[in-house]
Structure formats: structure tokens, C-alpha cells
Design an enzyme around this catalytic site. Structure first.
Site, PDB file in Angstrom:
ATOM      1  N   LYS A 138      37.486  40.284  22.486  1.00  0.00           N
ATOM      2  CA  LYS A 138      37.616  39.162  23.617  1.00  0.00           C
ATOM      3  C   LYS A 138      37.499  37.859  22.984  1.00  0.00           C
ATOM      4  CE  LYS A 138      34.238  37.775  25.788  1.00  0.00           C
ATOM      5  NZ  LYS A 138      33.533  36.413  25.948  1.00  0.00           N
ATOM      6  N   ARG A 173      55.554  43.875  59.473  1.00  0.00           N
ATOM      7  CA  ARG A 173      56.100  44.766  59.145  1.00  0.00           C
ATOM      8  C   ARG A 173      55.758  45.448  57.729  1.00  0.00           C
ATOM      9  NH1 ARG A 173      62.207  43.577  60.957  1.00  0.00           N
ATOM     10  NH2 ARG A 173      62.388  45.829  60.479  1.00  0.00           N
TER      11      ARG A 173
END
Length: 465
Positions: free
Chosen positions: A354, A20
Site C-alpha cells: 500500500k 424500471r
């Protein structure tokens, strides 16, 4: 055994599929504010002091195991034949006695306070069953709680079976219960599936207890949202919006400045100090921590990151990273995992960091990539600097000392070290260590060839014809 020493454990019903929801994953893994509904329920149990948890799983138990704490144990429900049948699957957990809490894995707003309040009533009233009820202004769709004159729960009447008078009742059954296991062990085998759905309903235990002359209690949760669950995406969206509003209100009450809530989403585990400002379009996830007087946004996205007091994150992304005090990031910059900025650092537009540390007061103004690097304090990076940290096989680190000056369009090819106070000239490629205080120039010597373009470039020749 003293009542306060009785064993407490919980069974969470989580076997439903996601059809659903339009999902190929179990329904309870659909997220409210980036956190699976099942994990909301688990966390509420643990916050209430219940650490012995059993989860009823369907066909994708492995996915549920990834979403919860390692200490949870599982029972499988091979067929979905109702809530009573689901609890039957965990019957071997009843052997040691005690009190059992049953919760739905798709009702994320159950609170530890409501769990413990219901348990206190369960003990004090000597109940065989205690329902955790909710009072709703619009109880449509829920089973109504029928009480006797003495306050005992007599029955649960489903909406389709209720009389007009019963439909006026505001107290409903969200599907959360405390059971004495001695009663439940006896009651479960007496459940039948003689109903329109052909299922075993846990609600039928209320009637069985009443028929046996046992007390059934009902403890109304102070928060009506306890009853809210989700069977489809529309309901899930409502849960997300409800949780979003509640969390924003909590932060406002704690002294956080949120002048407009447009597009702001704050996860349930985020911590924000007083006088911080959260601007529109900001999303804060995971265990993010924001210091006092920091400004986040507009349009920023932070996951599991820490931002120090007085720092500003403008239209930028941070993941698993830290920013010190009085620093600024953005606009349009990114801190990838394991990046750490000191105090007073400036990252301008289009800067990416990074797996690196950047020292105090260092400035990286624009258009720069720093990866796998250790950068000192009071450094300056010109436009277009790149650390070429990957050779196709391995990644290497770059080390830059305090007060170094990295000129525009410098390429740093690690492993390489730029010493304290060293300079690199614009356009230089650095592939050898630069001593402290030195100037490195690695660009090709400029040559001038007069008339070359007039002779070699075709469109210029054509223009002269």
C-alpha cells in the site's frame, strides 16, 4: 457562414428515472462495462468533435453532474412529458443558431463515425432534419422509417400504427437526430400532446418538416448496435454482454491472446499490447495498461493500473498501481493505490502493498504487509514481515535500502530506516534505524522453565489422574 464553419452542439436526453431499472438513481447512470451510459454518449460526442454539450436532467441533476465532464451544461425538465418537451427545455441554447444533435443518454453505442456521417449527409443534402437510422434483422418495437422514391424520409411510423407491409421494413428510428436550429425553433412550438400518452414527441418534427416542404434525411449507421438502449436490467445485461464481446474481439484482432473468454470483462478504455495473455476470470477496468507478453489471470482484478512487459499477475488485485517488466504478483496478493513495483520483483501469496515503492529484483515471498514504505532493489523479505505504519493518529514511512534482508516475522515501526545491506533477525521488532551493513536483533532472550507446563496447565494435570 460556410457550412463547415457552422456551430455544432448536442443535447443529450437524460431526465428519465431508474424505476424500471429498480434503481434509485437516474437510468442513464446505469453502467455498461463499469461506465455510465451517459458517459458513453458524451465521449462519442467529444470524439466526433462536438464539445458544446447540454444535458436534460430530471430530479437528480447533481448525480449526473458527477458522472460527466465539467464542461457539460444542464437544463432541467421538471415533468417528463416526452422527447419533444425535453428538447424544449434547452431552447435558449438555440439562440446562436447552427446545427443541433439530439441523442438519448441511454443508448451507449452511438459512435463518432455515425454522428459525423449523418452530419455530412445533413449538410450535403440541405436537410432540415436528418435521422441517424439503423437497419435491424429484428426491428420489433422500433418506429419504421418510410422513404420516398428519391430516398427522402417521409415519415416515422410507430409499430402499433404500422401496416403489415410497413412492418416488413428493417430500417428503424433509434431516436438520434441532426436539426437545423432555424427549423427547430419554429417547429417545437407547433408540437402538440394530442396523443394517447399526452406527450410531445420529437418524431413529430419529421412530419412538420415534410409539410413545410423541407428535406428530411436519413443516414443508416453501419453498426446496427447503434439502436440498442436499455430500459430495464435485462436490457442492460444485454448491452453489457454485447459490449464485452465487441471489446474482446477488438483485442483479439490486435494480437492479444484470450484463449477462453469465460468471466473476462475488459473496460472500454483498457489498452493491451500484442502477445499479452488474458486468462479466465480476469476483470480489467479504467485506464489499465497491459504490456506485451504479460500474463494476467486467472481470476485477477485490475483498476487504473499498469503492468509491464512480460509480467504475470496471478489471482490478485491491483488498484491505481504499477508493475514493472518481468515481475510476478500472486496468487492472492493485493496492490492498493499508489503502489509501484520495479522490474523483476516477486510478490508471492498473501502479500499486500500500500502506497509504497519496491525496487528492482526485490522478493517478498509470502504473508507480508508493506505500507507507506520505500524499499530498495535486491531486497529479500521473509515470511510474516509487517510495517506498522499507523499509530492511531498518523501514518509514517519506512525506508529500506538496497540489498537489505528482512527476516521472518520482523515488525518495522516507523518512522524507521534500514540501511543498505542491513539484516534483521527473525522475530525482531525494529523501532530504531539500522545502519548499513548491520544486523539488528530485537527479540526477547529465550528462557527455559523446566516442568512449568506440567504444573500450570490444568488439562495436563487432569490427564495424569
Amino acid at each position: 457562414m460556410e457550412q463547415q464553419d457552422r456551430r455544432r452542439f448536442a443535447v443529450i436526453l437524460a431526465a428519465g428515472d431508474g424505476k424500471r431499472m429498480g434503481s434509485d438513481r437516474p437510468k442513464v447512470l446505469c453502467e455498461v462495462l463499469f461506465k455510465p451510459m451517459l458517459r458513453w454518449v458524451e465521449d462519442a460526442c467529444r470524439a466526433a468533435g462536438i464539445d458544446e454539450l447540454y444535458i436534460i436532467a430530471g430530479d437528480q441533476q447533481d448525480l449526473l453532474e458527477q458522472a460527466v465532464s465539467p464542461g457539460c451544461r444542464f437544463f432541467r425538465q421538471p415533468e417528463r412529458r416526452g422527447t419533444g418537451h425535453a428538447v424544449m427545455m434547452a431552447s435558449e441554447a438555440f439562440a446562436q443558431g447552427g446545427d443541433l444533435l439530439v441523442l438519448n443518454g441511454d443508448a451507449p453505442f452511438v459512435s463518432p463515425q455515425a454522428i459525423n456521417a449523418a452530419y455530412a449527409e445533413h449538410l450535403s443534402q440541405g436537410c432540415a432534419v436528418t435521422l441517424m437510422t439503423a437497419k435491424l434483422e429484428d426491428p420489433s418495437g422500433y418506429g419504421r422509417i418510410l422513404r420516398g422514391e428519391d430516398g427522402r424520409v417521409l415519415a416515422i411510423v410507430e409499430q402499433k400504427d404500422a401496416t403489415p407491409e410497413q412492418l416488413q421494413i428493417k430500417e428503424v428510428n433509434p431516436g438520434a437526430y441532426w436539426f437545423r436550429t432555424e427549423f427547430l425553433r419554429d417547429a417545437l412550438p407547433r408540437l402538440t400532446c394530442q396523443n394517447a400518452q399526452g406527450e410531445y414527441y420529437l418524431t413529430d418534427t419529421v412530419g412538420l418538416a415534410s409539410a413545410d416542404g423541407l428535406r428530411v434525411g436519413g443516414c443508416a449507421a453501419p453498426d446496427p448496435d447503434t439502436a440498442l438502449g436499455a430500459n430495464d436490467r435485462r436490457a442492460l445485461q444485454q448491452l453489457n454482454e454485447c459490449a464485452r464481446r465487441r471489446i474482446i474481439q477488438q483485442h483479439l484482432d490486435n494480437g492479444v491472446d484470450i484463449p477462453f473468454s469465460d468471466g473476462i470483462v475488459i473496460g472500454p478504455e483498457v489498452e493491451i499490447a500484442h502477445d499479452a495473455v488474458i486468462l479466465p476470470g480476469t476483470i480489467l477496468r479504467g485506464k489499465t495498461r497491459i504490456g506485451a507478453h504479460a500474463v494476467i489471470g486467472p481470476n485477477s482484478y485490475l483498476v487504473d493500473s499498469q503492468v509491464g512487459e512480460g509480467s504475470h499477475i496471478n489471482a490478485s488485485y491491483l488498484t491505481d498501481s504499477t508493475v514493472g517488466r518481468g515481475s510476478s504478483v500472486g496468487p492472492f496478493s493485493q496492490l492498493r493505490p499508489n503502489s509501484h513495483l520495479g522490474d523483476g520483483v516477486k510478490l508471492g501469496d498473501f502479500v499486500e502493498i500500500k502506497n509504497s515503492t519496491v525496487g528492482d529484483k526485490t522478493s517478498v515471498a509470502h504473508l507480508t504487509y508493506i505500507g507507506d514504505s520505500d524499499v530498495g532493489a535486491y531486497c529479500n523479505f521473509g515470511c510474516g514481515v509487517v510495517t506498522a505504519n499507523y499509530d492511531g493518529n498518523q501514518k509514517y514511512r519506512t525506508t529500506i535500502g538496497d540489498r537489505a534482508f528482512i527476516g521472518c516475522n520482523t515488525n518495522l515501526v516507523p518512522p524507521v530506516t534500514v540501511g543498505e545491506g542491513a539484516y534483521t533477525a527473525a522475530g525482531t521488532t525494529i523501532d530504531e534505524d539500522v545502519p548499513a551493513g548491520a544486523l539488528a536483533i530485537g527479540r526477547v532472550h529465550q528462557q527455559i522453565k523446566e516442568g512449568w507446563s506440567d504444573e500450570k496447565i490444568a488439562f495436563k494435570k487432569d490427564a495424569k489422574k
